[in-house]
Design a protein around this motif. Structure first.
Motif, PDB file in Angstrom:
ATOM      1  N   LEU A 127       0.841  -1.209   0.000  1.00  0.00           N
ATOM      2  CA  LEU A 127       0.000   0.000   0.000  1.00  0.00           C
ATOM      3  C   LEU A 127       0.875   1.258   0.000  1.00  0.00           C
ATOM      4  O   LEU A 127       0.581   2.228  -0.698  1.00  0.00           O
ATOM      5  N   SER A 132      -0.936   3.588   5.457  1.00  0.00           N
ATOM      6  CA  SER A 132      -0.857   2.178   5.034  1.00  0.00           C
ATOM      7  C   SER A 132      -0.944   1.196   6.206  1.00  0.00           C
ATOM      8  O   SER A 132      -1.515   0.126   6.064  1.00  0.00           O
ATOM      9  N   LEU A 162      -4.691   0.765   7.334  1.00  0.00           N
ATOM     10  CA  LEU A 162      -5.485   0.130   6.265  1.00  0.00           C
ATOM     11  C   LEU A 162      -5.078  -1.333   6.068  1.00  0.00           C
ATOM     12  O   LEU A 162      -5.925  -2.187   5.803  1.00  0.00           O
ATOM     13  N   PHE A 216      -7.451  -4.636   6.095  1.00  0.00           N
ATOM     14  CA  PHE A 216      -7.414  -5.539   4.938  1.00  0.00           C
ATOM     15  C   PHE A 216      -7.254  -6.992   5.410  1.00  0.00           C
ATOM     16  O   PHE A 216      -8.049  -7.883   5.043  1.00  0.00           O
ATOM     17  N   LEU A 268      -4.641  -5.173  -4.173  1.00  0.00           N
ATOM     18  CA  LEU A 268      -3.730  -4.053  -3.894  1.00  0.00           C
ATOM     19  C   LEU A 268      -3.418  -3.274  -5.172  1.00  0.00           C
ATOM     20  O   LEU A 268      -3.341  -2.049  -5.167  1.00  0.00           O
ATOM     21  N   ALA A 293      -6.449  -1.211  -6.053  1.00  0.00           N
ATOM     22  CA  ALA A 293      -6.552  -0.068  -5.132  1.00  0.00           C
ATOM     23  C   ALA A 293      -5.599   1.052  -5.549  1.00  0.00           C
ATOM     24  O   ALA A 293      -5.956   2.233  -5.525  1.00  0.00           O
ATOM     25  N   GLU A 311      -8.511   7.622   1.504  1.00  0.00           N
ATOM     26  CA  GLU A 311      -7.847   6.319   1.312  1.00  0.00           C
ATOM     27  C   GLU A 311      -8.731   5.171   1.787  1.00  0.00           C
ATOM     28  O   GLU A 311      -8.735   4.092   1.189  1.00  0.00           O
ATOM     29  N   LEU A 343      -9.834   1.934  -0.575  1.00  0.00           N
ATOM     30  CA  LEU A 343      -9.550   0.536  -0.226  1.00  0.00           C
ATOM     31  C   LEU A 343     -10.852  -0.243  -0.033  1.00  0.00           C
ATOM     32  O   LEU A 343     -10.968  -1.393  -0.462  1.00  0.00           O
TER      33      LEU A 343
END
Length: 612
Positions: A372, A380, A383, A387, A415, A418, A430, A434
């Motif tokens: 990410l 990142s 997130l 995920f 990924l 995204a 963001e 995602l």
């Protein structure tokens, strides 16, 4: 190398990779004499050009600010030179200030990484973004190692925690190892010193280096140092083949992956070993234990003779009653899934030639976070946690279908999507991006019963985050036009949406499965997409496809075989279709469609081809 640049007088002046990256040659070459002669010259010049690029970029690093320097050089050069300077700087800090100096240096490494993430989020070309994504992956590892050295109290350059890392240096003639000549790039790990292979790898992505990856590197480089092969073993999706391929990229070597099967005999293996030995390349034999046990006994003798030649320092050796060239950089790696059906136990004399190494399930969260960050996401860490949580819950709560995959391979596709969405809509948050990527890529593969459960999980993980599905209006319109022209089908909303889903998946994967019961419109789905792409002139013309029914022919007809008496190789149907499509220079989409029931009989030999 995908193409070469020719001048009007036929001089070859540069090489171009499949991604469109251009690297100039150090001198002009002319295609004179037989093709095998001038292609050998091109190969030598490729290595010379990569070597020179590394030397020039190393000198330029001192002169140019890093944020400008990363946009000037080829992707492969960026990574190698970045690692040369990181090694040099950590060495310098440890020698001059011990562990205390690493505290200050960590701040510098972290700032460099943030500066790269900012560049990726801005306006850069597709090629630069790909090169920077790979550099960020390597830089994150450099930051993590620096942090771990700092926290574990490392204060000397001889500490194990430091010498067990892959360390790069430019040979300036007085390197204590005495390996290589001035101008070579050296890669060191423990007491192993390898000369960087200078094989041009194009602008390729790199694997996220986790502590597990580091341990595998250590085992495999140790094996090469002891003149052995490597044998990573572990369950599917743990990164056996990918880690081997990535180590070859770290050492600048060419690697060829072979999908082994029961139809491989000792002559096929002999031909492969001849090629590897004379070119000094690496071979990675996927699912090695699918080969028949009587063939494996002969293979042990074949590979043993290659290793004995390397130990004796020979440049030529006798192999299968033929004298062939031998380059000492050759290596063979075998990957196996233990305990699967149709697998044989390796003979003892073969086991002795390969250093075993066990793979475990990798750290998904760390991998997602770094990927990410490489795609330009600032938040990142948070997130990535969401995920991985979503995939863990889905594995536990959704129904158990054969085609559901919650592993690494499934993650990488999401990924990539995204990253594309973030660049297309920079104004969206963001979390929205995602959430949409996770929802829109997973929904098409669910059975009806799982829709509600997955929707609930998304809402729990991303509360109050709203983002309507992205609709490809242009494609939807073309699909409806094509269906109206054909007069056989009805443009139902679900059918049109599925076609758009298929198109999205094909943008990020080169192999896609369309699953469903008989009569659910699977064949019409891909045919309609092909017609719609032709209508839109995607790639500048019509979408070409070859339809094959894999169950209507034998495995030999499908994949090709070597004649048992004449020893002549014959192409299979897939190989013939692949070869014809690869000769075409047009940019139109080209598909090979295998349209029938999926079973292990025929599809197992496609594993390596279908992988990323």
């Amino acid at each position: 190398i995908d193409k070469l640049t020719f001048e009007p007088d036929l001089a070859m002046t540069a090489m171009i990779s499949g991604e469109g990256e251009t690297v100039p040659f150090t001198k002009k070459l002319y295609p004179k004499g037989g093709v095998e002669y001038w292609m050998s010259d091109v190969m030598s010049e490729m290595k010379a050009s990569v070597r020179q690029s590394l030397i020039d970029a190393t000198a330029d690093y001192k002169e140019t600010p890093r944020t400008e320097w990363v946009l000037k050089w080829p992707g492969q050069t960026l990574i190698a030179v970045s690692q040369i300077y990181w090694t040099m700087e950590v060495d310098h800090e440890l020698r001059t200030g011990g562990n205390a100096a690493l505290h200050d240096y960590f701040g510098k490494v972290h700032e460099q990484l943030l500066a790269l993430t900012k560049i990726v989020s801005g306006r850069v070309t597709k090629l630069q973004r790909k090169a920077l994504g790979a550099l960020i992956t390597i830089d994150v590892h450099a930051r993590d190692v620096t942090q771990s050295l700092r926290d574990s109290g490392v204060s000397q350059v001889t500490d194990f925690a430091w010498i067990s890392q892959l360390r790069y240096a430019l040979q300036d003639g007085d390197d204590p190892s005495g390996v290589g000549v001035a101008g070579d790039t050296l890669v060191k790990q423990l007491d192993g010193v390898f000369v960087y292979g200078n094989e041009y790898l194009g602008c390729s992505m790199r694997l996220v280096v986790t502590p597990l990856t580091d341990r595998i590197y250590l085992t495999l480089t140790g094996a090469l140092q002891l003149f052995l092969g490597g044998a990573p073993a572990g369950p599917a999706g743990t990164g056996k083949t990918e880690t081997t391929k990535d180590l070859s990229a770290q050492l600048g070597k060419a690697v060829y992956v072979f999908n082994c099967g029961p139809e491989m005999d000792y002559l096929t293996m002999a031909d492969i070993f001849k090629g590897l030995a004379s070119s000094g390349s690496w071979g990675c034999f996927d699912e090695f234990n699918r080969i028949a046990v009587e063939v494996l006994s002969v293979v042990a003798g074949q590979y043993s003779s290659v290793l004995q030649g390397i130990r004796a320092g020979k440049t030529e050796f006798l192999f299968e009653e033929e004298t062939i060239n031998l380059k000492s950089s050759v290596g063979a790696f075998i990957t196996m899934n233990p305990g699967y059906a149709g697998r044989t136990e390796l003979p003892e004399n073969l086991k002795a030639l390969f250093r075993p190494c066990a793979m475990v399930v990798p750290d998904f969260e760390n991998i997602a976070e770094i990927n990410l960050a490489g795609e330009g996401f600032q938040d990142s860490k948070n997130l990535a946690h969401k995920f991985v949580e979503l995939y863990y819950m889905s594995r536990e709560l959704l129904s158990k279908q054969h085609h559901y995959d919650w592993g690494l391979r499934a993650m990488t596709g999401v990924l990539r999507i995204a990253g594309g969405m973030k660049r297309a809509e920079p104004d969206k948050s963001e979390a929205q991006i995602l959430m949409r990527a996770l929802r829109d890529t997973n929904l098409p593969k669910f059975v009806a019963a799982d829709y509600g459960i997955f929707g609930g999980l998304i809402l729990d993980l991303f509360p109050r985050v709203e983002c309507p599905p992205q609709v490809n209006e242009e494609l939807s319109k073309a699909v409806k036009t094509v269906i109206a022209k054909g007069g056989r089908l009805v443009a139902e909303e679900v059918f049109v949406r599925k076609i758009c889903n298929l198109s999205e998946m094909m943008d990020v994967r080169h192999c896609v499965f369309v699953l469903g019961c008989a009569g659910s419109g699977k064949s019409e789905l891909w045919r309609t997409l092909a017609d719609a792409q032709t209508e839109l002139k995607v790639g500048g013309g019509s979408t070409k496809f070859v339809g094959i029914n894999p169950k209507s022919v034998t495995t030999n007809d499908l994949y090709g075989y070597v004649h048992p008496v004449t020893k002549e190789p014959y192409d299979g149907i897939i190989a013939k279709a692949m070869r014809e499509q690869s000769k075409s220079t047009s940019t139109n989409p080209k598909w090979i469609v295998l349209d029938d029931d999926i079973d292990a009989e025929w599809i197992e030999s496609m594993n390596t081809v279908m992988d990323d």
